[in-house]
Design a protein around this motif. Sequence first.
Motif, PDB file in Angstrom:
ATOM      1  N   PRO A 108       0.908  -1.353   0.134  1.00 53.55           N
ATOM      2  CA  PRO A 108      -0.045   0.070   0.020  1.00 53.55           C
ATOM      3  C   PRO A 108       0.862   1.117  -0.071  1.00 53.55           C
ATOM      4  N   VAL A 109       0.430   2.290  -0.472  1.00 52.82           N
ATOM      5  CA  VAL A 109       0.983   3.596  -0.539  1.00 52.82           C
ATOM      6  C   VAL A 109       0.729   4.488   0.332  1.00 52.82           C
ATOM      7  N   ASP A 110       1.638   5.320   0.274  1.00 54.80           N
ATOM      8  CA  ASP A 110       1.071   7.002   0.934  1.00 54.80           C
ATOM      9  C   ASP A 110       1.328   7.789  -0.172  1.00 54.80           C
ATOM     10  N   ARG A 111       0.757   9.059  -0.321  1.00 56.92           N
ATOM     11  CA  ARG A 111       0.566   9.968  -1.429  1.00 56.92           C
ATOM     12  C   ARG A 111       1.537  11.115  -0.971  1.00 56.92           C
ATOM     13  N   TYR A 112       2.354  11.795  -1.754  1.00 49.58           N
ATOM     14  CA  TYR A 112       2.949  12.832  -1.582  1.00 49.58           C
ATOM     15  C   TYR A 112       2.920  13.985  -2.671  1.00 49.58           C
ATOM     16  N   THR A 113       3.054  15.059  -2.216  1.00 52.49           N
ATOM     17  CA  THR A 113       3.224  16.176  -3.552  1.00 52.49           C
ATOM     18  C   THR A 113       4.952  15.867  -4.058  1.00 52.49           C
ATOM     19  N   GLN A 114       4.790  16.695  -5.290  1.00 45.65           N
ATOM     20  CA  GLN A 114       6.204  16.594  -6.145  1.00 45.65           C
ATOM     21  C   GLN A 114       7.174  17.007  -5.145  1.00 45.65           C
ATOM     22  N   ALA A 115       6.758  18.061  -4.382  1.00 47.59           N
ATOM     23  CA  ALA A 115       7.795  18.722  -3.629  1.00 47.59           C
ATOM     24  C   ALA A 115       8.200  17.698  -2.115  1.00 47.59           C
ATOM     25  N   GLY A 116       7.541  16.637  -2.192  1.00 47.83           N
ATOM     26  CA  GLY A 116       7.968  15.582  -1.072  1.00 47.83           C
ATOM     27  C   GLY A 116       6.975  15.990   0.199  1.00 47.83           C
ATOM     28  N   GLN A 117       5.967  16.777   0.202  1.00 49.62           N
ATOM     29  CA  GLN A 117       5.040  16.945   1.344  1.00 49.62           C
ATOM     30  C   GLN A 117       4.009  15.963   1.344  1.00 49.62           C
ATOM     31  N   ALA A 118       3.475  15.675   2.566  1.00 47.52           N
ATOM     32  CA  ALA A 118       2.574  14.834   2.522  1.00 47.52           C
ATOM     33  C   ALA A 118       1.285  15.363   2.033  1.00 47.52           C
ATOM     34  N   TRP A 119       0.469  14.810   1.293  1.00 45.85           N
ATOM     35  CA  TRP A 119      -0.581  15.122   0.499  1.00 45.85           C
ATOM     36  C   TRP A 119      -1.928  15.281   1.273  1.00 45.85           C
ATOM     37  N   PRO A 120      -2.551  16.376   1.441  1.00 45.06           N
ATOM     38  CA  PRO A 120      -3.531  16.610   2.495  1.00 45.06           C
ATOM     39  C   PRO A 120      -4.679  15.658   2.063  1.00 45.06           C
ATOM     40  N   GLY A 121      -4.709  15.092   0.860  1.00 41.11           N
ATOM     41  CA  GLY A 121      -6.051  14.261   0.490  1.00 41.11           C
ATOM     42  C   GLY A 121      -5.639  13.080   0.714  1.00 41.11           C
ATOM     43  N   CYS A 122      -4.472  12.524   1.058  1.00 42.29           N
ATOM     44  CA  CYS A 122      -4.214  10.974   1.426  1.00 42.29           C
ATOM     45  C   CYS A 122      -4.850  10.255   2.277  1.00 42.29           C
ATOM     46  N   GLN A 123      -5.677   9.459   2.282  1.00 43.57           N
ATOM     47  CA  GLN A 123      -6.586   8.919   3.103  1.00 43.57           C
ATOM     48  C   GLN A 123      -5.707   8.013   4.014  1.00 43.57           C
TER      49      GLN A 123
END
Length: 459
Positions: A108-123
């Motif tokens: 399973p994955v976690d989602r990040y922005t291209q800048a390497g920050q945690a994506w606030p929409g990552c469930q």
Amino acid sequence: MFADRMGEGGATRAEELAGRLRLDGVHGVVLPYVDTAGVTRIKTVPVARLPRAARWGVGMSPVFDVFLSDDSITATDRLGGPDGDLRLVPDLDRLTVLAAQPGWAWAPVDRYTQAGQAWPGCQRGFLRAMTERADAAGLGFTMAIEVEWALGRAGTDEFVAACAGPAYGATRLVELSDYARDLLSALDAQGVEVEQLHPEYADAQFELSVAARDPVGAADDSLLVRQTIRAVSHRHGLRPSFAPSVLAGRVGNGGHVHLSATRDGRNLFTGGPGPHGLTAEAEACAAGILDLLPALLAIGAPSVASYLRLVPSHWAGVFACWGHETREAALRLITGNAGAEDSAANLEVKCVDLAASPYLLLGALIGAALDGRRRELRLPPPVTGDPARFAADDLAGRGIRRLPTSLDEAADAFAAAPPLREALGDLLADAVLAVRRAEAQRLRGASDEEVAAALRWIY
């Protein structure tokens, strides 16, 4: 940042894991996540690219946060356009060789922005954040999701039951003995601790229960169990449906959640002075969930088909009430056998199904529980028997509400629930509301049979 979190040691570990996968005959790794509509989306990478994927992620558009279950797209003020990219970063701690899909592994994955920050929409990140919020308050939650599915014959979009035995009948297992054996074998090989597998009530319906664990692990397990059921079913020429309503007018598939909370290692759902042994803290958590239950349906019963399942007197829990071992209540307090209360006592949430994202659902339940704890809420008197036997005036006098009867009603309740918006954050809350409104609109006017057919094989 995701690149920093790998570091030299992490990169070395990823290389070692890739080497072991090759020795095990694995060629590709499935990278799954769940979108807002509850559909599992994936990308895959060859084993040789796993270290790079773990260090830098794999690209996926943020537009999937507003995908609907039919792959059409809605929008919010921040989501829905063609711009931008996110990175899917596999969790190597959950890397699993898939026993029923030779040559494949899963992470399973976690989602990040291209800048390497945690994506606030990552469930998955949301669920982790809510777990950490509970940890900071000294509460440890353990959770599990029951998996129910109806098993049909492959090769048709109609539902043709794969076995003919009665509800809970031994003949179903005899008919599908090899299938059930292969399923248990695959889950065991993947490290999933199965507690029960048995035939259920509806046509060719089965239920599988797994051991409770930490919230993120429980959500991951739910995803992995369903991946495995699909794979084993395919190998046997069968097709599973986890949809809330497989056939209109018949009993549907639930995805009941079991949860308990501990403080300093002690189960708070037993040994207390409250009703049926609840501690004050556990009672407040349960009362918080009960108070927000209409709004929580927008997360836990997120499909138009969910409301075909939520029928009174069908053990679906359609009234906002609680009871001790009462299967018609939306919240069922389970205390367990005498002497086993410390390990067994938990709260079952019955009104939710497997169209829900497990990450969104478990995170929202923790958020509601923490809100109840903050407000020091108390439960109303418990219900016994079937609440449907009471007239509307009697229900109102007892403080019992009928839960929403449509996705529109649930979305309205969610929009009017500030504690859930605060927990999810604006981006994720807006995505939930937009997707629910659009799902309701696209099937407006459809008959129950058309709704069941449209969503039968989506989940």
